[in-house]
Enzyme design. Structure first.
Site, mmCIF file in Angstrom:
data_model
loop_
_atom_site.group_PDB
_atom_site.id
_atom_site.type_symbol
_atom_site.label_atom_id
_atom_site.label_comp_id
_atom_site.label_asym_id
_atom_site.label_seq_id
_atom_site.Cartn_x
_atom_site.Cartn_y
_atom_site.Cartn_z
ATOM 1 C CB SER A 75 -0.858 -0.023 1.269
ATOM 2 O OG SER A 75 -1.410 1.248 1.510
ATOM 3 C CE1 TYR A 104 -4.012 -2.369 5.575
ATOM 4 C CE2 TYR A 104 -3.319 -0.079 5.384
ATOM 5 C CZ TYR A 104 -3.695 -1.264 4.799
ATOM 6 O OH TYR A 104 -3.746 -1.357 3.431
ATOM 7 C CE LYS A 137 -1.546 -4.272 3.522
ATOM 8 N NZ LYS A 137 -1.798 -5.578 2.896
#
Ligand code: UFG
Length: 331
Positions: free
Chosen positions: A120, A145, A149
């Site tokens: 991302s 989160y 990644k």
């Protein structure tokens, strides 16, 4: 495809099948529905195999490797709500990292070769310079989160460095929106949508009363945040290109990273007005305070993906916003 029944996974399945690949969808349906798998089958006319498995359960996941011969895998199996990750960090670390590590371990054990990872643009944090290239330094992540990644990219990089017969590509997605033109698959948010476009379409459909535009006092031309909105079918095609690159042996390193965006920054207010214009409707929206954790602006320099993957974003924002509304009307 680990996590293949989700929003991006289902669109990628369609594009892979269209390109002649055989696909197996593996998913625990924790944040996805069989409706997506049925949609993939309907669009492609192929009875795509589906295995309901939690990729964090290595023994259950192993059965997929026993049952199916495949050389490439895509890892989509991750939780993705930024806000939720702040309140449930352990869920995010456990889910996102364990499922990837299990996939890498099993690929290695069974002598399978190629992995595409769903990364991302969140790995860049709030960038100092736009657009961001793959060389733009990653900044400390602002949520668990985002941390998963970054960590996942590092795990994949280190594993590929150690395992000489494997290759990996991390695709750094910008903001995927829209739906397949058939409107047979699309995003299926659970509960109140956190992302902009599902909230916009649900507001237009009367499910939500009013869209809150989070902030109009940013130092951007119209004061709202800027993102790079990429059509989900375009994004899906980047996976086909990444798999083809590894199978064809044209990758330059055993671990590579690509930005997958359009190269165009669009503000929240531009997107809202575009949605109204393209679909001929009025959207009920108000300006609300900034959302905590939001970055002001980010958009991609997709040159590397354009040149090395031979991939380009093709859809216009108008086409994509029309597809999002068409899909919403089927729900
Ligand atoms: N926004 C609103 N109102 C809403 C929802 C969003 O104004 O109801 C705004 C946000 O403030 C932001 C923009 O719309 O400026 C896009 O927000 P999204 O939640 O759709 O997307 P984000 O850019 O916050 O997050 C997305 C993905 C994440 C990923 C991140 C990387 O959802 O998975 O991009 O920047 F990590």
């Amino acid at each position: 495809m680990a996590g293949g029944a989700g929003y991006i996974g289902s669109h990628t399945a369609v594009e892979l099948i269209g390109a002649g690949y055989d696909v197996v969808i593996v998913d625990n349906l924790s944040n996805s529905e069989m409706r997506a798998v049925e949609g993939v089958r309907k669009i492609t006319g192929v009875d795509v195999p589906f295995v309901e498995v939690d990729c964090c359960d290595i023994d259950a996941f192993r059965k997929v490797f026993e049952q199916y011969e495949f050389d490439s895998a895509i890892h989509f199996a991750a939780s993705k709500a930024v806000g939720e990750s702040i309140h449930k960090p352990m869920l995010y670390y456990r889910n996102n990292l364990t499922s990837l590590m299990n996939l890498i371990d099993l690929m290695h054990e069974y002598g399978r070769h190629n992995i595409v990872f769903s990364s991302s643009c969140t790995v860049y944090g709030e960038p100092d310079k736009q657009p961001v290239t793959e060389q733009t330094p990653r900044k400390p992540a602002t949520s668990p989160y985002g941390n998963t990644k970054q960590m996942s990219e590092d795990i994949l990089r280190d594993a590929m460095a150690a395992y000489g017969d494997m290759k990996g590509i991390a695709l750094r997605y910008f903001n995927p929106i829209g739906a397949h033109p058939s409107a047979l698959i699309g995003e299926l948010p659970r509960g109140v949508p956190q992302n902009l476009v599902p909230y916009v379409t649900q507001t237009a459909a009367g499910i939500r009363e009013c869209l809150s535009v989070f902030g109009d006092d940013y130092p951007t031309p119209d004061g709202s945040c800027i993102r790079d909105y990429i059509d989900v079918t375009d994004l899906a095609k980047a996976h086909v290109a990444a798999i083809g690159r590894m199978i064809g042996g044209s990758n330059k390193e055993r671990y590579e990273v690509f930005n997958v965006g359009t190269g165009r920054g669009v503000s929240v207010l531009e997107l809202v007005r575009g949605f109204e214009r393209v679909n001929g409707l009025k959207l009920n929206y108000k300006i609300a305070p900034r959302r905590e954790g939001d970055i002001m602006a980010i958009w991609a320099d997709p040159t590397r993906a354009n040149q090395e993957l031979g991939w380009h974003a093709e859809k216009t924002l108008d086409e994509t916003l029309a597809s999002a509304w068409k899909w919403q009307q089927t729900l």
